[in-house]
Design a protein around this motif. Structure first.
Motif, PDB file in Angstrom:
ATOM      1  N   VAL A  35       0.273   2.683  70.741  1.00  0.00           N
ATOM      2  CA  VAL A  35       0.519   3.812  69.851  1.00  0.00           C
ATOM      3  C   VAL A  35       1.762   3.523  69.031  1.00  0.00           C
ATOM      4  O   VAL A  35       2.793   3.102  69.571  1.00  0.00           O
ATOM      5  N   GLY A  74       3.946   4.793  65.141  1.00  0.00           N
ATOM      6  CA  GLY A  74       4.038   5.646  63.960  1.00  0.00           C
ATOM      7  C   GLY A  74       3.927   7.122  64.284  1.00  0.00           C
ATOM      8  O   GLY A  74       3.858   7.546  65.439  1.00  0.00           O
ATOM      9  N   SER A  75       3.918   7.931  63.234  1.00  0.00           N
ATOM     10  CA  SER A  75       3.779   9.379  63.378  1.00  0.00           C
ATOM     11  C   SER A  75       3.022   9.917  62.181  1.00  0.00           C
ATOM     12  O   SER A  75       2.994   9.305  61.113  1.00  0.00           O
ATOM     13  N   ASP A  93      -3.477  11.674  63.266  1.00  0.00           N
ATOM     14  CA  ASP A  93      -3.963  10.673  64.215  1.00  0.00           C
ATOM     15  C   ASP A  93      -4.985   9.745  63.570  1.00  0.00           C
ATOM     16  O   ASP A  93      -5.924  10.193  62.888  1.00  0.00           O
ATOM     17  N   ALA A 101       1.198   2.729  60.092  1.00  0.00           N
ATOM     18  CA  ALA A 101       2.123   3.501  60.929  1.00  0.00           C
ATOM     19  C   ALA A 101       3.185   4.208  60.109  1.00  0.00           C
ATOM     20  O   ALA A 101       3.864   5.110  60.628  1.00  0.00           O
ATOM     21  N   ARG A 156      -0.037   8.453  62.947  1.00  0.00           N
ATOM     22  CA  ARG A 156       0.148   8.078  64.348  1.00  0.00           C
ATOM     23  C   ARG A 156      -1.049   7.201  64.708  1.00  0.00           C
ATOM     24  O   ARG A 156      -2.163   7.672  64.898  1.00  0.00           O
ATOM     25  N   ILE A 205      -3.362   4.784  66.844  1.00  0.00           N
ATOM     26  CA  ILE A 205      -3.748   4.520  68.234  1.00  0.00           C
ATOM     27  C   ILE A 205      -4.720   3.344  68.228  1.00  0.00           C
ATOM     28  O   ILE A 205      -5.848   3.458  67.737  1.00  0.00           O
TER      29      ILE A 205
END
Length: 315
Positions: free
Chosen positions: A51, A53-54, A57, A80, A84, A86
């Motif tokens: 995971v 970044g922010s 999703d 990122a 976010r 994944i």
């Protein structure tokens, strides 16, 4: 009788050596390229996830015989800055446990990865899949339409084809091949073979400098990975034959990206056709690009994700 006994002892010794070399090769590969993320447990299976970044999703799913390192080399760091991200190892590959019988098809993998993403707080992510991972992403969109916000297939097999399965997969997907051929490959095929094969995967572009070192070719030569990948590839055509009539049900914003010179997944058969099967889908062709646009045209792929997010109301 004595000759038979000697031959049996020689065969047993050779097989013991083979298993020892295979185990040593796997240990070296995992020591040099360990898991970089975390593990979540889904229905008793450990799924490896990175995971970074922010923001909204974004789930990213790698292709055949790959792992999260493929997408983390260039594309994930770019995205990122906006999302976010994944990254998930598909079941049986990278550092994720193999799925049980009956749950290893693209629909089963999509379900397991969806549940893993949910455990990480991603209830309705954008889903990007490259190559085989794109087929998993399409299965996610068909079978769980309310559990994703947008779809980004990149060089994704999407429609039935008539070319035969590669000989390697025809052998290693059988019980005998999995039991005998796979350990031989792990024991005696050097990582340099995979590194050279990457040139064919990237063609007509060269593999980027540093990619093989980042990716970890030895991870792809582990026995469990070879067996899982062979099984996935051997059953994919039948799974696509069952899935493709349902693409008209996909209602989320869809951005398709594909190189026109892809010799692995045909551009017209898979992406041109797919763009007409999903209402509102936008196809971005990449002239002259092969099977790995996430590396050789990473910003274009990132731009497609940003458009998908905008269309989904996430930006």
């Amino acid at each position: 009788m004595r000759v038979v006994l000697i031959l049996a002892l020689l065969a047993a010794g050779f097989w013991a050596l083979t298993l020892w070399r295979a185990a040593r090769h796997e240990a070296r590969a995992q020591a040099s390229h360990p898991p970089l993320g975390q593990f979540v447990t889904v229905e008793g299976l450990r799924i490896h996830a990175e995971v970074m970044g922010s923001g909204p999703d974004l789930v990213m799913i790698h292709g055949s015989n790959g792992n999260t390192r493929d997408l983390s080399f260039v594309l994930a760091p770019i995205l990122a800055d906006h999302f976010r991200v994944i990254l998930l190892d598909r079941p049986g590959l990278g550092f994720s446990d193999p799925a049980p019988a009956g749950a290893a098809d693209i629909a089963g993998q999509a379900r397991l990865l969806m549940l893993a993403a949910e455990q990480l707080g991603a209830k309705r992510p954008i889903v990007l899949g490259h190559s085989y991972g794109g087929s998993v992403a399409l299965a996610w969109a068909v079978h769980h339409p309310d559990r994703l916000a947008a779809l980004v297939p990149v060089a994704a097999p999407s429609n039935p084809w008539n070319t035969p399965l590669d000989l390697l997969y025809r052998v290693t997907s059988t019980r005998l091949g999995a039991a005998v051929a796979v350990p031989l490959i792990t024991a005696y095929v050097p990582d340099s073979y995979v590194t050279r094969a990457l040139e064919d995967v990237f063609a007509p572009q060269p593999a980027p400098a540093g990619y093989a070192d980042h990716f970890g070719p030895g991870l792809s030569l582990r026995r469990a990975s070879l067996r899982a990948n062979a099984a996935h590839r051997a059953s994919l055509l039948g799974e696509i034959e069952a899935l493709h009539p349902r693409y008209g049900e996909i209602a989320v914003p869809t951005e398709i990206v594909h190189g026109t010179e892809d010799d692995t997944v045909n551009f017209d058969l898979h992406s041109t056709t797919l763009s007409g099967q999903i209402s509102g889908a936008v196809l971005t062709p990449l002239p002259g690009v092969g099977h790995m646009p996430q590396h050789v045209a990473a910003q274009v792929v990132a731009d497609a994700v940003l458009r998908a997010a905008t269309r989904a109301g996430l930006r």
